[in-house]
Design a protein around this motif. Structure first.
Motif, PDB file in Angstrom:
ATOM      1  N   UNK A   1       0.869  -1.127  -0.017  1.00  0.00           N
ATOM      2  CA  UNK A   1      -0.059   0.103   0.034  1.00  0.00           C
ATOM      3  C   UNK A   1       0.925   1.167  -0.122  1.00  0.00           C
ATOM      4  N   UNK A   2       0.638   2.120  -0.864  1.00  0.00           N
ATOM      5  CA  UNK A   2       1.392   3.342  -1.039  1.00  0.00           C
ATOM      6  C   UNK A   2       0.495   4.564  -0.902  1.00  0.00           C
ATOM      7  N   UNK A   3       1.033   5.678  -0.057  1.00  0.00           N
ATOM      8  CA  UNK A   3       0.066   6.558   0.312  1.00  0.00           C
ATOM      9  C   UNK A   3       1.089   7.987   0.502  1.00  0.00           C
ATOM     10  N   UNK A   4       0.923   8.936  -0.092  1.00  0.00           N
ATOM     11  CA  UNK A   4       1.459  10.163   0.241  1.00  0.00           C
ATOM     12  C   UNK A   4       0.537  11.137   0.242  1.00  0.00           C
ATOM     13  N   UNK A   5       0.164  11.582   1.348  1.00  0.00           N
ATOM     14  CA  UNK A   5      -0.994  12.486   1.542  1.00  0.00           C
ATOM     15  C   UNK A   5      -0.447  13.597   2.569  1.00  0.00           C
ATOM     16  N   UNK A   6      -0.123  15.103   2.003  1.00  0.00           N
ATOM     17  CA  UNK A   6       0.369  16.023   2.705  1.00  0.00           C
ATOM     18  C   UNK A   6      -1.059  16.714   3.161  1.00  0.00           C
ATOM     19  N   UNK A   7      -1.172  17.320   4.349  1.00  0.00           N
ATOM     20  CA  UNK A   7      -2.365  17.951   4.811  1.00  0.00           C
ATOM     21  C   UNK A   7      -1.793  19.156   5.583  1.00  0.00           C
TER      22      UNK A   7
ATOM     23  N   UNK B   1      -4.923  32.203  18.921  1.00  0.00           N
ATOM     24  CA  UNK B   1      -6.251  31.436  18.897  1.00  0.00           C
ATOM     25  C   UNK B   1      -6.174  30.291  17.853  1.00  0.00           C
ATOM     26  N   UNK B   2      -5.251  29.997  17.228  1.00  0.00           N
ATOM     27  CA  UNK B   2      -5.330  29.145  16.417  1.00  0.00           C
ATOM     28  C   UNK B   2      -3.901  28.297  15.796  1.00  0.00           C
ATOM     29  N   UNK B   3      -3.963  27.248  15.275  1.00  0.00           N
ATOM     30  CA  UNK B   3      -2.813  26.589  14.981  1.00  0.00           C
ATOM     31  C   UNK B   3      -2.809  26.016  13.482  1.00  0.00           C
ATOM     32  N   UNK B   4      -1.779  26.001  12.733  1.00  0.00           N
ATOM     33  CA  UNK B   4      -1.667  25.491  11.571  1.00  0.00           C
ATOM     34  C   UNK B   4      -0.467  24.455  11.582  1.00  0.00           C
ATOM     35  N   UNK B   5      -0.686  23.218  10.821  1.00  0.00           N
ATOM     36  CA  UNK B   5       0.101  22.159  10.837  1.00  0.00           C
ATOM     37  C   UNK B   5       0.033  21.785   9.386  1.00  0.00           C
ATOM     38  N   UNK B   6       1.333  21.335   8.778  1.00  0.00           N
ATOM     39  CA  UNK B   6       1.434  20.713   7.888  1.00  0.00           C
ATOM     40  C   UNK B   6       2.271  19.336   8.132  1.00  0.00           C
ATOM     41  N   UNK B   7       1.366  18.389   7.545  1.00  0.00           N
ATOM     42  CA  UNK B   7       2.081  17.045   7.768  1.00  0.00           C
ATOM     43  C   UNK B   7       1.815  16.033   6.737  1.00  0.00           C
ATOM     44  N   UNK B   8       2.685  15.029   6.768  1.00  0.00           N
ATOM     45  CA  UNK B   8       2.339  13.837   5.926  1.00  0.00           C
ATOM     46  C   UNK B   8       1.562  12.689   6.553  1.00  0.00           C
ATOM     47  N   UNK B   9       0.468  12.484   6.302  1.00  0.00           N
ATOM     48  CA  UNK B   9      -0.567  11.544   6.948  1.00  0.00           C
ATOM     49  C   UNK B   9       0.088  10.232   6.471  1.00  0.00           C
ATOM     50  N   UNK B  10       0.213   9.374   7.599  1.00  0.00           N
ATOM     51  CA  UNK B  10       0.308   7.994   7.589  1.00  0.00           C
ATOM     52  C   UNK B  10      -0.933   7.020   6.644  1.00  0.00           C
ATOM     53  N   UNK B  11      -0.348   6.300   5.960  1.00  0.00           N
ATOM     54  CA  UNK B  11      -1.257   5.382   5.527  1.00  0.00           C
ATOM     55  C   UNK B  11      -2.052   4.299   6.308  1.00  0.00           C
ATOM     56  N   UNK B  12      -1.475   4.525   7.463  1.00  0.00           N
ATOM     57  CA  UNK B  12      -2.133   3.630   8.574  1.00  0.00           C
ATOM     58  C   UNK B  12      -3.271   4.170   9.466  1.00  0.00           C
ATOM     59  N   UNK B  13      -3.400   5.529   9.433  1.00  0.00           N
ATOM     60  CA  UNK B  13      -4.218   5.933  10.231  1.00  0.00           C
ATOM     61  C   UNK B  13      -5.254   7.138   9.524  1.00  0.00           C
ATOM     62  N   UNK B  14      -6.469   7.161   9.884  1.00  0.00           N
ATOM     63  CA  UNK B  14      -7.676   7.923   9.283  1.00  0.00           C
ATOM     64  C   UNK B  14      -7.057   9.375  10.132  1.00  0.00           C
ATOM     65  N   UNK B  15      -7.464  10.218   8.877  1.00  0.00           N
ATOM     66  CA  UNK B  15      -7.181  11.905   9.295  1.00  0.00           C
ATOM     67  C   UNK B  15      -8.089  12.168  10.650  1.00  0.00           C
ATOM     68  N   UNK B  16      -9.430  11.699  10.610  1.00  0.00           N
ATOM     69  CA  UNK B  16      -9.977  12.313  11.652  1.00  0.00           C
ATOM     70  C   UNK B  16      -9.602  11.672  13.002  1.00  0.00           C
ATOM     71  N   UNK B  17      -8.874  10.428  13.014  1.00  0.00           N
ATOM     72  CA  UNK B  17      -8.472  10.051  14.280  1.00  0.00           C
ATOM     73  C   UNK B  17      -7.190  10.547  14.670  1.00  0.00           C
ATOM     74  N   UNK B  18      -6.404  10.958  13.711  1.00  0.00           N
ATOM     75  CA  UNK B  18      -5.207  11.669  14.065  1.00  0.00           C
ATOM     76  C   UNK B  18      -5.424  13.001  14.691  1.00  0.00           C
ATOM     77  N   UNK B  19      -6.670  13.838  13.994  1.00  0.00           N
ATOM     78  CA  UNK B  19      -6.833  15.021  14.476  1.00  0.00           C
ATOM     79  C   UNK B  19      -7.458  14.820  15.872  1.00  0.00           C
ATOM     80  N   UNK B  20      -8.243  13.958  16.149  1.00  0.00           N
ATOM     81  CA  UNK B  20      -8.951  13.843  17.429  1.00  0.00           C
ATOM     82  C   UNK B  20      -7.866  13.711  18.495  1.00  0.00           C
ATOM     83  N   UNK B  21      -6.877  12.819  18.151  1.00  0.00           N
ATOM     84  CA  UNK B  21      -5.744  12.416  19.110  1.00  0.00           C
ATOM     85  C   UNK B  21      -4.810  13.847  19.398  1.00  0.00           C
ATOM     86  N   UNK B  22      -4.666  14.585  18.248  1.00  0.00           N
ATOM     87  CA  UNK B  22      -3.779  15.741  18.393  1.00  0.00           C
ATOM     88  C   UNK B  22      -4.448  16.803  19.553  1.00  0.00           C
ATOM     89  N   UNK B  23      -5.830  16.827  19.128  1.00  0.00           N
ATOM     90  CA  UNK B  23      -6.413  18.007  19.854  1.00  0.00           C
ATOM     91  C   UNK B  23      -6.749  17.415  21.345  1.00  0.00           C
TER      92      UNK B  23
END
Length: 157
Positions: free
Chosen positions: A4-10, A54-76
């Motif tokens: 599985x190959x994924x390269x998703x910059x968020x 009052x806010x934050x910006x994050x540029x990251x490479x999302x892992x192919x093994x984790x859903x975006x919503x889960x990563x955001x929820x854990x970050x917050x």
């Protein structure tokens, strides 16, 4: 063996609860490092992190093994706990929503510069105007400012 190959910059943007100015410049770098460590835990690579009060910006490479919503929820969640414990802001929390935009590899340097210049940028542009502009640029069809900025919205699903 299958591969599985994924390269998703968020480009991720979210604010403090009710846009309260709670991110202190004295410890924001610690927060950025902590959030980078959380991303690392989720096999995602932080490229640029910057905040204003009052806010934050994050540029990251999302892992192919984790859903975006889960990563955001854990970050917050984890960063809220960290801010409460280490900075004594026990009522700290982030807004319920967020903006997450995919970034082409050819635009990474542009987005990195944009994130690193947030303090200058927000001397001229409000967060609300910035989010509206991002949603327009990324053609986010479901952006509705009446709901995006509501911190009391019911959780769906």
């Amino acid at each position: 063996m299958a591969q599985s190959i994924s390269r998703q910059y968020i480009h991720l943007v979210f604010s403090t609860w009710k846009r309260a100015e709670m991110i202190d410049p004295l410890w924001e770098r610690e927060l950025h490092n902590y959030m980078g460590a959380i991303l690392h835990e989720y096999q995602s690579h932080a490229i640029a992190i910057n905040s204003v009060p009052d806010h934050i910006h994050i540029l990251f490479l999302l892992s192919k093994n984790h859903a975006l919503a889960s990563v955001v929820q854990k970050l917050k969640q984890n960063s809220s706990i960290w801010i409460g414990k280490s900075k004594g802001l026990h009522g700290f929390k982030w807004q319920k929503g967020y903006g997450a935009f995919s970034v082409s590899q050819s635009k990474l340097e542009t987005v990195k510069r944009y994130i690193h210049r947030q303090k200058e940028h927000h001397n001229k542009v409000s967060l609300e105007a910035e989010i509206s502009k991002l949603c327009l640029a990324y053609q986010a069809p479901n952006f509705n400012p009446d709901y995006y900025w509501r911190d009391d919205q019911p959780k769906l699903g």
